[in-house]
Design a protein around this motif. Structure first.
Motif, PDB file in Angstrom:
ATOM      1  N   GLY A  31      44.211  34.623  32.895  1.00  0.00           N
ATOM      2  CA  GLY A  31      43.791  34.904  34.008  1.00  0.00           C
ATOM      3  C   GLY A  31      42.491  35.827  33.872  1.00  0.00           C
ATOM      4  O   GLY A  31      41.314  35.200  33.453  1.00  0.00           O
ATOM      5  N   HIS A  32      42.416  36.982  34.445  1.00  0.00           N
ATOM      6  CA  HIS A  32      41.255  38.055  33.977  1.00  0.00           C
ATOM      7  C   HIS A  32      40.270  37.815  34.923  1.00  0.00           C
ATOM      8  O   HIS A  32      39.580  39.001  35.097  1.00  0.00           O
ATOM      9  CB  HIS A  32      41.053  37.939  32.414  1.00  0.00           C
ATOM     10  CG  HIS A  32      39.950  38.973  32.105  1.00  0.00           C
ATOM     11  ND1 HIS A  32      40.131  40.367  32.209  1.00  0.00           N
ATOM     12  CD2 HIS A  32      39.048  38.639  31.089  1.00  0.00           C
ATOM     13  CE1 HIS A  32      39.152  40.788  31.642  1.00  0.00           C
ATOM     14  NE2 HIS A  32      38.374  39.928  31.102  1.00  0.00           N
ATOM     15  N   ILE A  33      39.704  36.584  34.988  1.00  0.00           N
ATOM     16  CA  ILE A  33      38.390  36.359  35.800  1.00  0.00           C
ATOM     17  C   ILE A  33      38.574  35.661  37.185  1.00  0.00           C
ATOM     18  O   ILE A  33      39.568  35.002  37.244  1.00  0.00           O
ATOM     19  CB  ILE A  33      37.658  35.582  34.860  1.00  0.00           C
ATOM     20  CG1 ILE A  33      37.140  36.354  33.633  1.00  0.00           C
ATOM     21  CG2 ILE A  33      36.185  34.957  35.623  1.00  0.00           C
ATOM     22  CD1 ILE A  33      36.185  35.807  32.454  1.00  0.00           C
ATOM     23  N   GLY A  42      47.065  43.766  29.779  1.00  0.00           N
ATOM     24  CA  GLY A  42      45.755  43.495  30.203  1.00  0.00           C
ATOM     25  C   GLY A  42      44.910  44.574  29.947  1.00  0.00           C
ATOM     26  O   GLY A  42      45.029  45.697  29.659  1.00  0.00           O
ATOM     27  N   ASN A  43      43.561  44.198  30.222  1.00  0.00           N
ATOM     28  CA  ASN A  43      42.340  45.300  30.157  1.00  0.00           C
ATOM     29  C   ASN A  43      42.359  46.209  30.978  1.00  0.00           C
ATOM     30  O   ASN A  43      41.915  47.290  30.778  1.00  0.00           O
ATOM     31  CB  ASN A  43      41.210  44.723  30.162  1.00  0.00           C
ATOM     32  CG  ASN A  43      40.597  43.891  31.237  1.00  0.00           C
ATOM     33  OD1 ASN A  43      41.567  43.115  31.772  1.00  0.00           O
ATOM     34  ND2 ASN A  43      39.731  44.308  31.764  1.00  0.00           N
ATOM     35  N   HIS A  44      43.201  46.045  32.209  1.00  0.00           N
ATOM     36  CA  HIS A  44      43.461  47.388  33.212  1.00  0.00           C
ATOM     37  C   HIS A  44      44.791  48.193  32.543  1.00  0.00           C
ATOM     38  O   HIS A  44      44.763  49.529  33.183  1.00  0.00           O
ATOM     39  CB  HIS A  44      43.540  46.890  34.469  1.00  0.00           C
ATOM     40  CG  HIS A  44      42.181  46.474  34.882  1.00  0.00           C
ATOM     41  ND1 HIS A  44      41.546  47.493  35.918  1.00  0.00           N
ATOM     42  CD2 HIS A  44      41.210  45.497  34.837  1.00  0.00           C
ATOM     43  CE1 HIS A  44      40.476  46.903  36.169  1.00  0.00           C
ATOM     44  NE2 HIS A  44      40.309  45.745  35.780  1.00  0.00           N
ATOM     45  N   SER A  82      47.718  34.369  27.438  1.00  0.00           N
ATOM     46  CA  SER A  82      46.959  35.505  27.146  1.00  0.00           C
ATOM     47  C   SER A  82      46.337  36.025  28.306  1.00  0.00           C
ATOM     48  O   SER A  82      46.142  35.283  29.555  1.00  0.00           O
ATOM     49  CB  SER A  82      46.059  35.514  26.059  1.00  0.00           C
ATOM     50  OG  SER A  82      44.824  35.169  26.617  1.00  0.00           O
ATOM     51  N   HIS A  83      46.044  37.412  28.531  1.00  0.00           N
ATOM     52  CA  HIS A  83      45.430  37.751  29.540  1.00  0.00           C
ATOM     53  C   HIS A  83      44.171  37.432  29.890  1.00  0.00           C
ATOM     54  O   HIS A  83      43.858  36.648  30.664  1.00  0.00           O
ATOM     55  CB  HIS A  83      45.380  39.424  29.359  1.00  0.00           C
ATOM     56  CG  HIS A  83      44.859  40.157  30.646  1.00  0.00           C
ATOM     57  ND1 HIS A  83      45.197  39.743  32.051  1.00  0.00           N
ATOM     58  CD2 HIS A  83      43.302  40.583  30.807  1.00  0.00           C
ATOM     59  CE1 HIS A  83      44.066  40.377  32.813  1.00  0.00           C
ATOM     60  NE2 HIS A  83      43.085  40.710  32.146  1.00  0.00           N
ATOM     61  N   ALA A  84      43.277  37.536  28.859  1.00  0.00           N
ATOM     62  CA  ALA A  84      41.765  37.398  29.114  1.00  0.00           C
ATOM     63  C   ALA A  84      41.421  36.126  28.435  1.00  0.00           C
ATOM     64  O   ALA A  84      40.201  35.752  28.828  1.00  0.00           O
ATOM     65  CB  ALA A  84      41.049  38.781  28.185  1.00  0.00           C
TER      66      ALA A  84
HETATM   67 MN   LIG Z   1      41.699  41.670  33.253  1.00  0.00          MN
END
Ligand SMILES: [Mn+2]
Length: 336
Positions: free
Chosen positions: A272-274, A87-89, A141-143
């Motif tokens: 997910g992500h949002i 993920g972006n985190h 995917s994550h985003a």
């Molecule tokens: Mn995210």
């Protein structure tokens, strides 16, 4: 060469996303998965990333416990049974790049928490795949869909963090005048390098072998093309700011680009992500289901998981809705 795509052709996967340091939610999902696994109702647990970084105070941030828990579960049940997508985190920690959103500094707390777990946790994060493709035609995917990914499918599939880090290490090692790099950093960031290295990466001082890592991070973030691609892909905002028509075009092009070499044409994507403002999931359009398992659900207890039969063909996102489930039934009963 790493392969960042995981292709699944069979079995039922329990999909959970964006726990963001919520230790209670993590425990609930793992407990539930163990029941499904023992009874034969699910064979895999897949986290879609952003396990780390609580939006609340330090007492509520169980990011490191969650990562330790995922690594232990993976060791216990096997790497094919427990899958985590980047993920972006998580990505900023691989490079030592800091992540700030408004007033919240996400990365320094986790860098300080890492301690003796640093090497094992960072090796785990570096190993994470980016996408799951299934014989069901459902991609994970994550985003979610990002136009930036479409021309770079091969770059993403073979993404090598170690090579990017090694190139930057080499550039710094071979620099004629390393002091110029540090001066450049201080000019751009307006702070003494040593202070920033201590604050952002928990570096003890100039004698710490990790002392140059913040410099390395800024070099990569400023100048590496593959890094920029992955960053844009993981931070994409999907449909926000686009017309419905425009976003459907992107989703379809994205799924087509990622179908090359997949076990089946990918027709639907789950991410997910949002935040999902009206509960724990959202049908973004016919091809895109957004899932929120805790932190991004409104309220948190509306969070859901998804059970996906990786072999059974799915043609539209709404076919997945009957397979959503909750681990917060006790909360929901109390609210009723
Ligand atoms: Mn995210």
């Amino acid at each position: 060469m790493p392969d960042r795509f995981v292709d699944l052709t069979q079995g039922v996967a329990m999909i959970v996303t964006d726990l963001h340091g919520d230790g209670d939610a993590f425990d609930r999902y793992v407990t539930h998965f163990r029941q499904l696994y023992a009874s034969g109702a699910a064979q895999r647990l897949i986290f879609l990333g952003d396990l780390v970084h609580s939006y609340g105070g330090p007492r509520h941030d169980h990011s490191l416990d969650i990562l330790r828990g995922v690594m232990a579960l993976r060791a216990e049940l096997g790497p094919d049974t427990v899958i985590t997508l980047l993920g972006n985190h998580e990505m900023p920690h691989i490079y030592g790049v800091s992540l700030v959103k408004g007033e919240i500094e996400f990365t320094p707390r986790f860098e300080r928490a890492l301690g003796a777990d640093r090497d094992s946790v960072l090796a785990f994060l570096r190993s994470l795949p980016f996408y799951v493709r299934t014989a069901a035609g459902v991609m994970l995917s994550h985003a979610g869909p990002a136009s930036e990914a479409i021309p770079h499918v091969e770059t993403l599939r073979c993404f090598d963090h170690g090579a990017l880090l090694a190139q930057a290490d080499m550039a710094l090692a071979q620099a004629d005048d390393l002091a110029l790099y540090y001066e450049h950093y201080e000019k751009v960031h307006g702070a003494p390098y040593a202070d920033d290295a201590r604050h952002y990466l928990a570096v003890s001082g100039p004698a710490d072998p990790r002392y140059p890592h913040l410099l390395r991070a800024s070099l990569i973030a400023e100048q590496s093309k593959p890094f920029a691609v992955l960053w844009d892909v993981l931070f994409t905002q999907n449909e926000l700011g686009l017309t419905e028509y425009g976003y459907v075009q992107i989703v379809q092009q994205f799924l087509e680009a990622f179908s090359a070499g997949a076990p089946a044409p990918q027709r639907v994507i789950v991410s997910g992500h949002i935040v999902t403002p009206l509960g724990g999931y959202m049908l973004v359009n016919r091809y895109h289901l957004r899932l929120s398992s805790a932190a991004h659900a409104r309220p948190r207890e509306a969070g859901h998981y998804l059970l996906l039969d990786c072999a059974k063909p799915v043609r539209a996102a709404n076919e997945l809705l009957p397979a959503l489930g909750t681990v917060f039934a006790d909360h929901l009963e109390a609210l009723a």
